[in-house]
Scaffold this active site. Structure first.
Site, PDB file in Angstrom:
ATOM      1  N   SER A 152       1.146  -1.505   0.422  1.00 35.58           N
ATOM      2  CA  SER A 152      -0.226  -0.364   0.437  1.00 35.58           C
ATOM      3  C   SER A 152       0.899   1.130   0.035  1.00 35.58           C
ATOM      4  O   SER A 152       1.406   1.279   0.391  1.00 35.58           O
ATOM      5  CB  SER A 152      -1.104  -0.127   1.009  1.00 35.58           C
ATOM      6  OG  SER A 152      -0.921   0.972   1.290  1.00 35.58           O
ATOM      7  N   TYR A 175      -3.216   5.246  -4.029  1.00 40.66           N
ATOM      8  CA  TYR A 175      -4.703   5.559  -3.420  1.00 40.66           C
ATOM      9  C   TYR A 175      -4.828   7.017  -3.958  1.00 40.66           C
ATOM     10  O   TYR A 175      -3.202   8.026  -4.344  1.00 40.66           O
ATOM     11  CB  TYR A 175      -4.721   6.384  -1.592  1.00 40.66           C
ATOM     12  CG  TYR A 175      -5.748   4.769  -1.609  1.00 40.66           C
ATOM     13  CD1 TYR A 175      -6.407   4.378  -1.310  1.00 40.66           C
ATOM     14  CD2 TYR A 175      -4.810   4.921  -0.277  1.00 40.66           C
ATOM     15  CE1 TYR A 175      -7.381   3.075  -0.740  1.00 40.66           C
ATOM     16  CE2 TYR A 175      -5.368   3.159   0.598  1.00 40.66           C
ATOM     17  CZ  TYR A 175      -6.883   2.964   0.714  1.00 40.66           C
ATOM     18  OH  TYR A 175      -7.412   1.866   1.204  1.00 40.66           O
ATOM     19  N   THR A 201      -6.363   2.056  -6.525  1.00 41.17           N
ATOM     20  CA  THR A 201      -7.499   1.603  -5.693  1.00 41.17           C
ATOM     21  C   THR A 201      -8.824   2.699  -6.058  1.00 41.17           C
ATOM     22  O   THR A 201      -8.251   3.849  -5.719  1.00 41.17           O
ATOM     23  CB  THR A 201      -7.327   1.180  -4.150  1.00 41.17           C
ATOM     24  OG1 THR A 201      -6.283   0.347  -3.821  1.00 41.17           O
ATOM     25  CG2 THR A 201      -8.356   1.390  -3.185  1.00 41.17           C
ATOM     26  N   LYS A 276      -8.576  -1.966  -8.759  1.00 41.54           N
ATOM     27  CA  LYS A 276      -9.106  -2.829  -7.199  1.00 41.54           C
ATOM     28  C   LYS A 276     -10.470  -1.665  -6.489  1.00 41.54           C
ATOM     29  O   LYS A 276     -10.195  -0.090  -6.930  1.00 41.54           O
ATOM     30  CB  LYS A 276      -8.017  -2.521  -6.332  1.00 41.54           C
ATOM     31  CG  LYS A 276      -8.287  -3.009  -5.081  1.00 41.54           C
ATOM     32  CD  LYS A 276      -6.633  -3.292  -4.646  1.00 41.54           C
ATOM     33  CE  LYS A 276      -7.515  -3.652  -2.677  1.00 41.54           C
ATOM     34  NZ  LYS A 276      -8.201  -2.926  -2.024  1.00 41.54           N
ATOM     35  N   HIS A 300     -13.589  -3.841  -0.474  1.00 41.85           N
ATOM     36  CA  HIS A 300     -12.533  -3.345   0.048  1.00 41.85           C
ATOM     37  C   HIS A 300     -12.339  -4.279   1.525  1.00 41.85           C
ATOM     38  O   HIS A 300     -12.200  -4.242   3.090  1.00 41.85           O
ATOM     39  CB  HIS A 300     -12.291  -1.841   0.560  1.00 41.85           C
ATOM     40  CG  HIS A 300     -11.611  -0.575   0.798  1.00 41.85           C
ATOM     41  ND1 HIS A 300     -10.791  -0.504  -0.190  1.00 41.85           N
ATOM     42  CD2 HIS A 300     -10.990  -0.934   2.068  1.00 41.85           C
ATOM     43  CE1 HIS A 300      -9.448   1.004   0.208  1.00 41.85           C
ATOM     44  NE2 HIS A 300      -8.980   0.132   1.979  1.00 41.85           N
TER      45      HIS A 300
HETATM   46  C1  LIG Z   1      -6.535  -2.923   7.642  1.00 40.76           C
HETATM   47  C2  LIG Z   1      -6.717  -2.490   6.712  1.00 40.76           C
HETATM   48  C3  LIG Z   1      -5.614  -2.094   6.242  1.00 40.76           C
HETATM   49  C4  LIG Z   1      -6.496  -1.396   4.839  1.00 40.76           C
HETATM   50  N1  LIG Z   1      -5.926  -0.825   3.757  1.00 40.76           N
HETATM   51  C5  LIG Z   1      -5.392  -1.138   2.290  1.00 40.76           C
HETATM   52  C6  LIG Z   1      -5.368   0.297   1.520  1.00 40.76           C
HETATM   53  O1  LIG Z   1      -3.964   0.379   2.361  1.00 40.76           O
HETATM   54  N2  LIG Z   1      -5.505   0.200   0.370  1.00 40.76           N
HETATM   55  C7  LIG Z   1      -5.992  -0.580  -0.435  1.00 40.76           C
HETATM   56  O2  LIG Z   1      -6.413  -0.662  -1.639  1.00 40.76           O
HETATM   57  N3  LIG Z   1      -7.207  -1.882   0.223  1.00 40.76           N
HETATM   58  C8  LIG Z   1      -6.911  -1.713   1.642  1.00 40.76           C
HETATM   59  N4  LIG Z   1      -7.498  -2.303   2.383  1.00 40.76           N
HETATM   60  C9  LIG Z   1      -8.740  -3.827   1.990  1.00 40.76           C
HETATM   61  C10 LIG Z   1      -7.154  -4.453   1.491  1.00 40.76           C
HETATM   62  O3  LIG Z   1      -6.663  -4.652   0.309  1.00 40.76           O
HETATM   63  C11 LIG Z   1      -8.399  -6.298   0.958  1.00 40.76           C
HETATM   64  O4  LIG Z   1      -9.779  -4.811  -0.485  1.00 40.76           O
HETATM   65  C12 LIG Z   1      -9.387  -6.311   1.911  1.00 40.76           C
HETATM   66  O5  LIG Z   1      -8.406  -5.956   3.295  1.00 40.76           O
HETATM   67  C13 LIG Z   1      -9.695  -8.028   1.679  1.00 40.76           C
HETATM   68  O6  LIG Z   1     -11.231  -8.501   2.436  1.00 40.76           O
HETATM   69  P1  LIG Z   1     -10.250  -9.220   3.886  1.00 40.76           P
HETATM   70  O7  LIG Z   1      -9.465  -8.126   4.671  1.00 40.76           O
HETATM   71  O8  LIG Z   1     -11.944  -9.669   4.166  1.00 40.76           O
HETATM   72  O9  LIG Z   1      -9.717 -10.146   3.400  1.00 40.76           O
HETATM   73  C14 LIG Z   1      -7.180  -2.522   4.015  1.00 40.76           C
HETATM   74  C15 LIG Z   1      -7.612  -3.453   4.581  1.00 40.76           C
HETATM   75  C16 LIG Z   1      -7.339  -3.775   6.121  1.00 40.76           C
HETATM   76  C17 LIG Z   1      -8.325  -4.444   6.749  1.00 40.76           C
END
Ligand SMILES: Cc1cc2nc3c(=O)[nH]c(=O)nc-3n(C[C@H](O)[C@H](O)[C@H](O)COP(=O)(O)O)c2cc1C
Length: 404
Positions: A152, A175, A201, A276, A300
Site C-alpha cells: 500500500s 490511493y 484503488t 481495485k 475493500h
Molecule cells: C486494516 C486494513 C487496511 C487496509 N488498507 C488498504 C490499503 O491501504 N489499500 C487498499 O487498496 N486496500 C486496503 N485494505 C483493503 C484490502 O486490500 C482488501 O481489499 C481487504 O482487506 C480484503 O478483505 P479481507 O480483509 O476480508 O480479506 C485494507 C484492509 C484492512 C483490513
C-alpha cells in the site's frame, strides 16, 4: 462391552437424521455447535493453528483496542462484512471422484509470469499498527513462501525497504490523489524501485462510514498521541511513500476522479495497471475499454460503501463481462481454501487475502504470516484433490453449483 455398545449406539443416534429432526436432536445439535464456538483458545505458536481464525483470536487479544477496531471494522452496521462471508455459503462444491490427484500444483500465470500460488497478499496500510516490523515482516514471509505481495502507498515502510526484504518486486498500490504531482512522485518512485504492477484503488473516493472503528477507538483508554500523532496534517510523516511529495490533506479529495485517470497513469509509468474496487459488470466493461491490464474485484473487505453485497456475487458478473480478455483478481472475506477454490472455479485468476494474514502478523509476526500462507495453500490443495482438479487450470465452473 456394554459401555462400548452403548457409546456406539449414542454415536449412531447423534449422526442419525431421524433423531436430528426431533427436539432432542436439535438440542444435541445446538449444544454441539455452541461447544465448537465456545473456547476462545489462544494458540501459543503458529504451529498450533488449525485455521486462520486461531490467529484472529490471538490478534484480538494482543492488539490495542483501537488498532483491533481499525482492522476489524466494516461500514454502517457491517452488513457488507457479513455478506462477504455469507456469499460463500450459497455456493457448493461438485467433487469429481476417481481422478489421480497424487500430484497437485498451485502454480499459475499472471501477466506472463509464473507464480507459485494464486493467493496474493492484499495491500493493507499502516502495518506497524499490528506488529512493530509491519510490512517488512510480511515481505519476509512472502519471500519465504514465494507469494505476490501488494504494498500500500500508506504503508509504514518504504517500497525500497520492503523490496529488499521481499527479495523481488512487489506490486505497488496507489490511493489516487487530486493533486497529480503527489501521485506522480510516488508512481515514479515505485517504478524506479522495480515495481512492475500498479494497483489503483478506486473504491474510497467517496469516503466510508466506519462506525465500528469509532466505537473501538472510543473504548480505548490509551493516549494515542503517546505513540503516534492524531493530527491529520502530520499523518504523512509516518508514511514514507509520501516523503518529498508535498502532500496535504486536501489532496485526498478524489471525488472528481473519472476513468481519464487511467490515461494519466499510462502516460506516466509503464507498469501494468490493475483497477481495485470493481464490483459491477458496467465498471468491469469500463476497465477493459479504458485499457486496464486486470480487474480487481473488491469491496475493500466490507470497508467501503455499505452495499450489503458479497464480493463473490460481484465476481460472477465481472467474470462474465470480462470474458477472459484480462485477468480478474478478487478479495474480501476469504478465510479458507474452500473460499479461494470457489472464486477460482467462478473464473478468478487470483485471490487476495487481507485480514487473514494480518491476524497472523499481529499474533506472531513473520512466522504467523508464513503459517497463514502455508495453511491456505494446504487447504486449497486439499479441496482441489477432493474435487479432482490437479492444477489451477483444471478448476472450472463444473466444480461448483448454487444453493437454491
Ligand atoms: C486494516 C486494513 C487496511 C487496509 N488498507 C488498504 C490499503 O491501504 N489499500 C487498499 O487498496 N486496500 C486496503 N485494505 C483493503 C484490502 O486490500 C482488501 O481489499 C481487504 O482487506 C480484503 O478483505 P479481507 O480483509 O476480508 O480479506 C485494507 C484492509 C484492512 C483490513
Amino acid at each position: 462391552m456394554e459401555t462400548i455398545a452403548r457409546r456406539k449406539f449414542l454415536q449412531f443416534l447423534a449422526a442419525s437424521p431421524l433423531l436430528m429432526s426431533t427436539s432432542a436432536g436439535r438440542l444435541f445439535a445446538e449444544e454441539t455447535l455452541s461447544a465448537i464456538r465456545l473456547p476462545d483458545y489462544l494458540i501459543k505458536s503458529p504451529a498450533e493453528a488449525l485455521d486462520v481464525f486461531d490467529f484472529h483470536n490471538v490478534a484480538r487479544s494482543v492488539l490495542p483496542t483501537a488498532h483491533y477496531g481499525y482492522l476489524a471494522t466494516g461500514t454502517d452496521g457491517n452488513e457488507t462484512l457479513a455478506a462477504n462471508r455469507a456469499a460463500f455459503d450459497r455456493v457448493y462444491l461438485r467433487p469429481m471422484r476417481m481422478v489421480d490427484t497424487s500430484s497437485i500444483s498451485l502454480t499459475t500465470d499472471l501477466f506472463g509470469e509464473r507464480i507459485d500460488s494464486p493467493i496474493l497478499l492484499a495491500p493493507v496500510g499502516t502495518q506497524k499498527a499490528f506488529h512493530p516490523e509491519g510490512e517488512i515482516a510480511t515481505a519476509r514471509a512472502a519471500r519465504a513462501r514465494n507469494h505476490v505481495q501488494i504494498l500500500s502507498n500508506v504503508a509504514s515502510h518504504s517500497i525500497e525497504d520492503v523490496m529488499e526484504a521481499r527479495g523481488a518486486p512487489v506490486w505497488f498500490q496507489l490511493y489516487p490523489t487530486s493533486k497529480w504531482a503527489t501521485a506522480k512522485t510516488m508512481l515514479l518512485r515505485a517504478q524506479d524501485a522495480g515495481a512492475r504492477v500498479l494497483v489503483l484503488t478506486v473504491d474510497l473516493n467517496a469516503g466510508s462510514n466506519r462506525v465500528l472503528l469509532g466505537q473501538f477507538a472510543r473504548a480505548d483508554e490509551r493516549d494515542c498521541n503517546a505513540c503516534h500523532t492524531k493530527d491529520p496534517s502530520a499523518w504523512f510523516d509516518s508514511k514514507p511513500m509520501y516523503t518529498g511529495t508535498g502532500a496535504s490533506v486536501a489532496d485526498f479529495d478524489t471525488s472528481g476522479m473519472t476513468w481519464a485517470y487511467l490515461d494519466r497513469l499510462r502516460e506516466t509509468v509503464s507498469m501494468k495497471i490493475v483497477v481495485k474496487g470493481i464490483v459491477t459488470a458496467e465498471d468491469a466493461a469500463s476497465c477493459v475499454r479504458y485499457g486496464a491490464d486486470a480487474v480487481y474485484v473488491s469491496n475493500h473487505g466490507g470497508r467501503a460503501e455499505a452495499s450489503g453485497r458479497g464480493a463473490l456475487d460481484s465476481l460472477r458478473e465481472v467474470v462474465d463481462t470480462v470474458g477472459g480478455r484480462i485477468p480478474v483478481v478478487v478479495d474480501s472475506g476469504f478465510r479458507r481454501g474452500t473460499d479461494i477454490f470457489k472464486a477460482l472455479a467462478m473464473g478468478a485468476d487470483a485471490v487476495s487475502i487481507g485480514r487473514a494474514y494480518i491476524w497472523g502478523l499481529a499474533a506472531f509476526g513473520q512466522p504467523g504470516v508464513e503459517k497463514v500462507l502455508e495453511m491456505l495453500n494446504a487447504e486449497l490443495s486439499m479441496v482441489m484433490a477432493q474435487v479432482g482438479a490437479r492444477s489451477i487450470a483444471e478448476i472450472g465452473p463444473h466444480h461448483i453449483g448454487d444453493v437454491s
